[in-house]
Design a protein around this motif. Structure first.
Motif, short mmCIF file in Angstrom:
data_model
loop_
_atom_site.label_atom_id
_atom_site.label_comp_id
_atom_site.label_asym_id
_atom_site.label_seq_id
_atom_site.Cartn_x
_atom_site.Cartn_y
_atom_site.Cartn_z
N UNK A 324 0.87 -1.11 0.02
CA UNK A 324 -0.09 -0.01 -0.14
C UNK A 324 0.89 1.20 -0.05
N UNK A 325 2.07 1.08 0.09
CA UNK A 325 3.09 2.22 0.17
C UNK A 325 3.92 2.15 -0.81
N UNK A 326 3.67 1.79 -2.02
CA UNK A 326 4.57 1.47 -3.08
C UNK A 326 5.38 2.63 -3.65
N UNK A 327 5.03 4.09 -3.52
CA UNK A 327 5.83 5.18 -3.75
C UNK A 327 7.18 5.00 -2.95
N UNK A 328 7.05 4.27 -1.87
CA UNK A 328 8.31 4.13 -0.94
C UNK A 328 9.03 3.12 -1.27
N UNK A 329 8.60 2.03 -1.27
CA UNK A 329 9.35 0.64 -1.47
C UNK A 329 9.29 0.31 -3.24
N UNK A 330 10.17 -0.71 -3.28
CA UNK A 330 10.48 -1.29 -4.46
C UNK A 330 9.58 -2.68 -4.37
N UNK A 331 8.56 -2.37 -5.49
CA UNK A 331 7.55 -3.60 -5.26
C UNK A 331 7.37 -3.93 -7.21
N UNK A 332 7.04 -5.17 -7.23
CA UNK A 332 6.72 -5.46 -8.63
C UNK A 332 5.20 -5.09 -9.10
N UNK A 333 4.68 -5.55 -10.39
CA UNK A 333 3.71 -5.39 -10.76
C UNK A 333 2.43 -5.93 -10.12
#
Lengths: 553, 553
Positions: A324-333
């Motif tokens: 829910x905080x993908x502006x901060x963490x490295x996440x996949x699609x």
């Protein structure tokens, strides 16, 4: 032209590894279904796919374990497979050492052996195990491509599809690196997965790198190692955290950093939105992190302190929050975290301003170690991140701030901070005349003493007494004076001539809390942005789901 | 609980990057066919997919260039897209700087700018370009995950399938790392490919990491940088190579190493099967390499010297040879090389005994630099491999051999060797009183002088005069004496008091060829295992296919 070649008749083969691999794969034809090893056939299959003397790299670090495969490996018949050379980031589970007791494995190269360190030292003494070397993580990974090239890799993933593609989800960790070393050198790669799916949420490791998939009887072990319950943070740790924020992070403009798993650093994370905010430091310090998803960082993230976090691995319970905080963490699609231990260690070495950690022993020169007699704990990631990387050439304000010389070739330095209380629990002094590591070296026949962080690399030591600014000292004598001045009533501290305190303060070689405008009486747990796991959950708007052992409600 | 949160009404978005990405992808709907950008629409598509001020990481190192994408980027309308912050391993092609002339890009962070270093320095002086920082490769890669997270990645691969999976073949290089940084942070990833296929030989980067594929109008540029024609190796280089083999590799039992691109090191490679063989060193030294597929290593490989080679990148013409020698190289199931610049730099830093390189200038303290006035060349990989990695904890015979102290906490050191002739071509002295780097620092406003390798890290300096064993010196004075003794008739060499030579030899601080039982008259090109590219081809049984510029037949 000088040409020394073999005669035509005895032409050298250049495909011995490939031929061996083909033969092994051929030998399990009846046992497997394509690339799928049926769960109940794993021991049989391993007895055919692994050969005596093989170099086997097995996934397992301080968090994620290929536990199904390690258990299966410990069940194979040592008459069929023996003398393996194991390569493991971490020796964490009982069966990791059973392998040696049973004669299945003989030699080990590793990075960390915390949970098994006592038994390991005993087995070494009893001659039941041959020690290779002890490493920091990426040093061990590096050797997988040089002189420890594996014949077999045993790894763990969340899901696979029928083409062998792996989804590792938030816990990508070291999987791609271990697989790469074996897959591209004609080694055998076996991946245990929790689940077999027709379509994966994303691909973390391509199927053409994987030889066999096996669905594990239960999900791989995953340790919530980076969860620190704020209830255990003490007022002294709050004081030290305030000292670090003012006397180091603010003073040197530390913008990118790594924190370890201690309560000391958890306290710093929890003071950013309160004490840090009151100093007007938001947006000025602690913006970029090489860090696992610490629950204690949630209040700082929610308060807008954190621009980015790159992770070595995941953290149990943080999955929904991170997504829910993908502006901060490295996440996949798919929205879930992508961690990468290799890349995060590399970034943590070369691209951050500061490393901060704790230790069990510090000597008068600032050398530190966490080994104590009778335990072979190893290193993990601290030596990598806790040294001044000599290959670094870019500058940041904090890095340049460490320059103390007018030499035209002078350069900056990484900040390496040790935060300790002068005494551990049980009244054991942290400051010691001589590290236990020296005795461990003798006892275990190691080539060098197992020092975690060398004094030369340490720029700051922080205790409940204050900060020693070691980077500013220009002689070993001054360095020792500064260290003694913050070493309390340990034997190292008692060497301090208190008449010199004023001089050291004036020269800026030490700072006491009052020099930083910190009143000791203000250092209270009430300053923490969250004082319990429950309050962290509240900050996260219910997205953080702590493992039950951290729940009291 | 102190909770500083925004009011309900202005709820913060945590998906600004994802939202921006979706909007950009939406904006090219009419231009693209699924994930495929038609070749002729690349400029249009880039004008929509890239926004002003974006951080753009573009593939391009000393060998492989995303040349189609860089040319296209230079054609976009600066009114639409401007002020880009470029992140590039290498500034190699004219259009890389055109980007700044045209106002499309503004700032650059990079590692190496060899071919464009002169123009770059001029543009910097003219204010046409804003310098970020100069890095060693993996330091730059590290920052992609910390404080230089890209909004867009432009990369190159050999082939793609319609799902976006990439085949990079022998030149995997830095592609996976650059893609990972953008793909897992909601950046846009565009890959140029030479060819679109239904089925790939293997997958090097998974399709779920890639947003767009474009078939380039011509194959990406690939420079055969690591090919050294033995015809240009001189007798002096043969002498130096003999000196290194006896006085360093044999003496310290160097088993794993990296070689650069110089003729000096090519000479060493070509002497292993002749001079090395005559010393009985096969199987004892030079077994494991972090090295691109040098054609000059072929005779040593064919003679059975080499157990393994891990590569940063490929080398034009070496494809078939490598595929036929898969016991030695890292190859995929398709048989072709798998290189990986990130992992090889990491291994080259942490897992090898020795780095050997050359330089244009060396000062009296052993500091070296390849920058000269008016040129901003940058670093490449040398600072990373040419320093003593302070995080290393495992030992090898060579590493331990560098220990000179009886301190119980003493540890080993990486061997960092500089091989130079005392004068460059044109009678320019290599040994200088002061590095040009100091002037370049002033002229360019750099924060630190651009030193390639610091003297503290250098363990050996080799010239045509002999070897200075700097690691054995215990004072700056002795260090300078040893360096002067091998510095010939340069100004640094002329400081040498020749009366001291005998003492330095006796103490083992220097060795002359005769101390190593090397007769200068034996040092002849005829000792080389191959004296021309043609002879290398012969050694390779015709598998090595040199680019035409290296062919004379």
């Amino acid at each position: 032209m000088v040409m020394i070649k073999q005669a035509e008749g005895q032409k050298k083969s250049w495909t011995t590894r490939l031929d061996a691999k083909k033969k092994r794969i051929e030998s399990v034809k009846g046992l497997v279904e394509g690339i799928l090893i049926p769960t109940e056939h794993i021991v049989d299959a391993m007895e055919k796919l692994i050969r005596p003397g093989d170099r086997v790299v097995m996934e397992g670090n301080n968090q994620k374990q290929a536990s199904f495969l390690s258990e299966a490996l410990a069940q194979i018949n040592p008459k069929k497979v023996h003398d393996l050379h194991m390569i493991m980031s971490s020796i964490s589970r009982p069966e990791h050492l059973d392998l040696f007791e049973k004669g299945i494995a003989k030699k080990v190269d590793f990075a960390y052996a915390g949970p098994q360190s006592l038994r390991m030292a005993q087995m070494l003494e009893d001659g039941k195990l041959t020690m290779g070397e002890i490493h920091t993580y990426i040093e061990l990974y590096g050797r997988l491509f040089i002189d420890l090239i594996p014949s077999v890799a045993l790894v763990a993933a969340d899901k696979a599809d029928r083409n062998g593609n792996l989804y590792t989800g938030p816990n990508t960790e070291e999987t791609p690196t271990l697989v790469e070393a074996a897959a591209f050198r004609d080694g055998i790669v076996i991946a245990q997965v929790n689940e077999l799916l027709d379509e994966l949420p994303r691909v973390d490791v391509p199927g053409s790198w994987i030889d066999f998939i096996v669905v594990a009887d239960q999900p791989y072990e995953l340790e919530p190692l980076f969860t620190r319950d704020p209830r255990h943070i003490t007022d002294i740790q709050v004081l030290q955290a305030m000292t670090v924020i003012r006397g180091i992070y603010e003073k040197h403009q530390v913008q990118s950093l790594n924190h370890g798993i201690g309560y000391n650093t958890a306290a710093i994370e929890l003071l950013l939105p309160t004490y840090g905010e009151s100093l007007g430091l938001k947006g000025k310090i602690c913006k970029h992190w090489a860090l696992n998803p610490h629950p204690t960082l949630i209040p700082a993230i929610e308060s807008g302190w954190v621009e980015s976090v790159h992770c070595f691995g995941g953290e149990v319970g943080m999955e929904k929050y991170v997504a829910a905080r993908r502006d901060v963490f490295f996440t996949g699609r798919d929205g879930s975290l992508r961690s990468n231990r290799t890349l995060c260690q590399m970034a943590g070495q070369y691209a951050v301003d500061l490393f901060i950690g704790s230790t069990l022993q510090l000597d008068h020169d600032g050398n530190s170690s966490t080994v104590t007699r009778g335990r072979l704990t190893g290193y993990g990631g601290a030596p990598n991140m806790g040294h001044n990387p000599g290959g670094r050439r870019h500058s940041t304000p904090a890095w340049l701030n460490m320059m103390t010389s007018e030499d035209p070739l002078a350069y900056g330095k990484k900040l390496v901070v040790q935060v300790v209380e002068t005494f551990q629990a049980g009244n054991k002094p942290v400051f010691v005349e001589s590290l236990d590591a020296i005795d461990v070296k003798k006892d275990s026949g190691l080539a060098i003493a197992p020092v975690m962080i060398y004094g030369d690399d340490v720029t700051h030591v922080v205790t409940e007494e204050g900060i020693a600014y070691l980077y500013k000292t220009d002689s070993m004598e001054k360095r020792r004076e500064a260290l003694s001045a913050v070493a309390g009533v340990t034997s190292v501290g008692l060497k301090h001539d208190s008449a010199k305190t004023a001089e050291l303060r004036r020269e800026g070689l030490i700072a006491l809390p009052e020099d930083l405008q910190i009143r000791r009486t203000d250092a209270k747990r009430s300053l923490l942005a969250a004082k319990s796991v429950e309050e962290i959950v509240e900050w996260s708007e219910g997205l953080y789901e702590p493992p039950s052992k951290f729940k009291s409600w």
